[in-house]
Design an enzyme around this catalytic site. Structure first.
Site, PDB file in Angstrom:
ATOM      1  N   SER A  74       2.915  -6.924   4.785  1.00 18.91           N
ATOM      2  CA  SER A  74       1.743  -7.356   4.022  1.00 18.91           C
ATOM      3  C   SER A  74       0.764  -8.134   4.919  1.00 18.91           C
ATOM      4  O   SER A  74       0.251  -7.562   5.870  1.00 18.91           O
ATOM      5  CB  SER A  74       2.220  -8.152   2.803  1.00 18.91           C
ATOM      6  OG  SER A  74       1.190  -8.371   1.903  1.00 18.91           O
ATOM      7  N   ASP A  92       1.048   1.008  -4.951  1.00 25.28           N
ATOM      8  CA  ASP A  92       0.788  -0.325  -4.394  1.00 25.28           C
ATOM      9  C   ASP A  92      -0.594  -0.800  -4.851  1.00 25.28           C
ATOM     10  O   ASP A  92      -1.612  -0.234  -4.455  1.00 25.28           O
ATOM     11  CB  ASP A  92       0.855  -0.248  -2.854  1.00 25.28           C
ATOM     12  CG  ASP A  92       0.837  -1.622  -2.198  1.00 25.28           C
ATOM     13  OD1 ASP A  92       0.271  -2.556  -2.806  1.00 25.28           O
ATOM     14  OD2 ASP A  92       1.376  -1.759  -1.094  1.00 25.28           O
ATOM     15  N   HIS A 150       3.968  -2.918  -4.036  1.00 27.92           N
ATOM     16  CA  HIS A 150       3.778  -3.618  -2.764  1.00 27.92           C
ATOM     17  C   HIS A 150       5.093  -4.152  -2.190  1.00 27.92           C
ATOM     18  O   HIS A 150       5.135  -4.609  -1.059  1.00 27.92           O
ATOM     19  CB  HIS A 150       2.792  -4.769  -2.998  1.00 27.92           C
ATOM     20  CG  HIS A 150       2.174  -5.304  -1.742  1.00 27.92           C
ATOM     21  ND1 HIS A 150       1.402  -4.535  -0.897  1.00 27.92           N
ATOM     22  CD2 HIS A 150       2.209  -6.543  -1.179  1.00 27.92           C
ATOM     23  CE1 HIS A 150       0.981  -5.279   0.120  1.00 27.92           C
ATOM     24  NE2 HIS A 150       1.473  -6.494  -0.021  1.00 27.92           N
TER      25      HIS A 150
HETATM   26  C1  MLT Z   1      -3.798 -10.005   2.822  1.00 26.46           C
HETATM   27  O1  MLT Z   1      -4.452 -10.929   2.352  1.00 26.46           O
HETATM   28  O2  MLT Z   1      -3.451  -9.929   3.995  1.00 26.46           O
HETATM   29  C2  MLT Z   1      -3.409  -8.933   1.885  1.00 26.46           C
HETATM   30  O3  MLT Z   1      -4.102  -9.049   0.696  1.00 26.46           O
HETATM   31  C3  MLT Z   1      -1.960  -8.917   1.634  1.00 26.46           C
HETATM   32  C4  MLT Z   1      -1.505 -10.215   1.071  1.00 26.46           C
HETATM   33  O4  MLT Z   1      -1.593 -10.413  -0.133  1.00 26.46           O
HETATM   34  O5  MLT Z   1      -1.100 -11.043   1.839  1.00 26.46           O
END
Ligand code: MLT
Length: 205
Positions: free
Chosen positions: A102, A152, A183
């Site tokens: 992520s 996702d 996700h």
């Molecule tokens: C981010 O902010 O990098 C993406 O939205 C994934 C997350 O939620 O961290």
């Protein structure tokens, strides 16, 4: 950067760079390293940004909306940190393979978008396209695994395919693995990544 370094037992001197998701810590992905390559060095880093108590690797303006200036700045910081860590711990800087989930996958993707030699390979679990409108460096032959979810909500399937295309156009050898979930990181995705890694390992040596 706050981190954990565990020296491996492998003569290949590969280092797995572990990069957690939003709200995680440098301990989160340690179990993944055991599955992917229990003999490799492990460098697991805590993100520099504190968003209401949640650690991240770069700032965001809203859900899924990145602070691009900060993303560029933090990408450079992480790359410099890797140079320094390689000197301090004596591992081969040319053999660092990122394993990110992520937000951690997003900064790993940003390393690939900015530098041809920051990483020797990458396992990206549920990454987004980190930045658009950049000319990517030459990534010829660089192996990348993308784990994506057909449902996702944070990274829709079209974005996973867009990332695959951008990296492939820069020369990377991308494997896109789909899970019929959202996700979350599933054990089948981790298994697929570790099988992919085993098949790449000779090339990464
Ligand atoms: C981010 O902010 O990098 C993406 O939205 C994934 C997350 O939620 O961290």
């Amino acid at each position: 950067m706050k981190h954990i370094f565990n020296k491996g037992t492998d003569s290949t001197d590969l280092t797995l760079l572990l990069l957690h998701g939003t709200g995680g810590s440098e301990r989160d992905l340690l179990p993944l390293a055991d599955v992917i390559d229990p003999d490799a060095n492990v460098l697991s880093v805590l993100g520099n940004i504190n968003e209401n108590g949640m650690a991240r690797f770069f700032k965001r303006l809203g859900p899924g909306v990145f602070d691009e200036d900060d993303l560029k700045f933090q990408t450079k910081e992480l790359n410099s940190f890797l140079d320094k860590a390689a000197e301090d711990y004596g591992f081969d800087r040319k053999k660092v393979v990122a394993v990110g989930y992520s937000n951690g996958a997003n900064i790993a993707g940003s390393l690939l978008f900015h530098y041809s030699d920051a990483l020797a390979g990458a396992i990206l679990h549920h990454p987004m396209v980190p930045l658009r409108g950049l000319d990517l460096p030459d990534l010829t032959g660089l192996p990348v695994f993308i784990g994506a979810g057909t449902n996702d909500p944070i990274c829709p399937p079209e974005e996973s395919t867009e990332l695959e295309n951008l990296l492939s156009e820069a020369g990377a050898e991308v494997t896109l693995h789909w899970e019929n979930y959202g996700h979350q990181l599933t054990s089948t995705e981790v298994q697929a990544a570790s099988e992919w890694f085993a098949a790449q390992k000779n090339r990464l040596d």
